[in-house]
Structure formats: structure tokens, C-alpha cells
Design a protein around this motif. Structure first.
Motif: not given
Length: 245
Positions: A5-12, A48-50, A215-219, A222-225
Motif C-alpha cells: 500500500v502506497t501513500d495516496p498523496d503520491n497520486n500523479e 500511482r505517481a503518474g 521507502s525512498q519515495y518520501k524524497y 520532496q523533490a516535486v515540491e
């Protein structure tokens, strides 16, 4: 097999990129995904990230990861047997991330190279030491008709205090590929600052995640921001070219 299960905030969040051309997603053949569950977690997060095209780039390096076209193909088959049903509109291809050394020169001579597509070849050098022959290997690649894509130049610590090294390599006619993880601060402030500096100079032609584990997806988030990532969205990157191939 069910992805993590991944973070729903990853969407696109990576929809504008569309293609990841540097990721260690194939199961059990290098320091990236260690098994199919790890691979599927990465694929699911990217989907999920697009991302709609993934080019897997396992290491090929004689002293650590003695992968071959066969070992990479077999790992790709294991993964895509599952993903083609679960993600029918996702393309997963494979290439390799080559370490520039004598073994790589041997593969070049034999024409046993796995490109990202066409003549684009992902190549790296030492993260710690400035190997003086790196430029010669790049010239040999170009002489043989390949387009070098330099993996994560922002991570080469020996180049940080020698900006002329960046000039020298870039002027050979290469494509610099920086890591989203660098822009997101995964390796520390020095690598992030160098990535941002290369973006400012207009030298970036490709982006890769270089993800090894989910687990590196948190970065990535941060990168897309990061405003520097946003400044790249309107550029014609190699990612966009390969997405449409």
C-alpha cells in the motif's frame, strides 16, 4: 502478488515526467529490489505517481554486479509476467547502468550494450574518486556511435571542488541525468545544491529517480515540491522523448 500500500498523496505527482529512465526495480540482481514484492511496491508507487514507462537500469559492474543481458532479461520476465496484467497501460523496458571501466570497454567492443533506447547509454563513474580515464571512455562511446547519458553527475564528490571537470565532460556532447532523489535531499545538502546548480546552468537533459526501495519515495515527494524540479517541467527532456518511443 499484491503490491504494498502506497501513500495516496503520491497520486500523479510525476505525471509531467511520464517516464523514469533510471531505476533499480528488477528483482534480485543488484542493490535495488531484492525480490518481487520489493519490485511491485516500486512499480505501484510509480504508477500511482503518474509514471507510464519505466526503464529498469540494473548495475553492470565487473567487481560488484556481473549482470548479463540474459540475467537482466530473465529478471524483467519475472516482473512483467505480473505487471502486464495488473498495469496494462504501463510499459516496462530494460537497459543497464554501466560503470565506466575496462569491462565496459570490452562490452563496447563486442557491441553487447543494452541502451535506454536507440543509441542512448546510461553510464556512471566513481562516486568518490575522479577516474582520469572517464573522459576517454566517453569519447570511445561517442566514436562507436553511442550517446552517453551520464548518471547522477551531482553525486561525484571528487568533481564538487573541480567545476572544470563538469565543463570538460559536458562539452564532450553528453546528456547529464540528475536524480530526483538528489533534488529531494536524499543524499544530503551538497548533492542537492550541486543538482540545483546544474539545473540553473541549463545542463540537465534527463531525470531519473534512481530508486532502490519504496521507502525512498518520501524524497521523491520532496523533490516535486522543489522549485528547481518545477522549472524542469517545461523542458524537452530525454524522458519525454523515450516516453513516446
Amino acid at each position: 502478488m499484491i503490491p504494498a500500500v502506497t501513500d495516496p498523496d503520491n497520486n500523479e505527482i510525476l505525471k509531467s515526467l511520464g517516464c523514469d529512465l533510471h531505476i533499480h526495480v528488477l528483482p534480485g540482481i543488484d542493490d535495488g529490489a531484492q525480490n518481487l514484492n520489493d519490485s511491485l511496491a516500486l512499480v505501484d508507487a510509480h504508477y500511482r505517481a503518474g509514471i507510464r514507462k519505466i526503464i529498469a537500469t540494473p548495475h553492470i559492474r565487473m567487481d560488484f554486479f556481473v549482470n548479463t543481458q540474459e540475467s537482466i532479461h530473465n529478471a524483467w520476465l519475472r516482473l512483467t509476467e505480473i505487471t502486464r496484467e495488473q498495469y496494462p497501460d504501463l510499459v516496462i523496458a530494460y537497459a543497464a547502468e554501466y560503470f565506466a571501466d575496462d569491462y565496459f570497454l570490452t562490452l563496447l567492443d563486442k557491441r553487447e550494450i543494452l541502451p535506454l533506447a536507440g543509441n542512448y547509454v546510461l553510464v556512471e563513474t566513481s562516486l568518490r574518486h575522479d577516474l582520469v580515464y572517464f573522459g576517454d571512455i566517453i569519447r570511445e562511446m561517442i566514436l562507436k556511435g553511442y550517446q552517453p547519458v551520464i548518471a547522477h553527475p551531482e553525486r561525484y564528490k571528487a568533481w564538487h571542488n573541480n567545476p572544470e571537470r563538469y565543463n570538460e565532460i559536458y562539452e564532450l556532447g553528453v546528456i547529464f541525468q540528475i536524480n530526483l532523489l538528489s533534488i529531494g535531499g536524499a543524499y544530503g545538502p551538497t548533492e542537492q545544491i550541486m543538482a540545483e546548480r546544474l539545473i540553473q546552468q541549463g545542463w540537465i537533459g534527463a531525470l531519473g529517480s534512481d530508486l532502490h526501495r519504496v521507502s525512498q519515495y518520501k524524497y521523491i515527494k520532496q523533490a516535486v515540491e522543489n522549485p528547481y524540479f518545477k522549472s524542469l517541467r517545461d523542458l524537452k527532456l530525454l524522458n519525454h522523448t523515450l516516453l513516446s518511443d
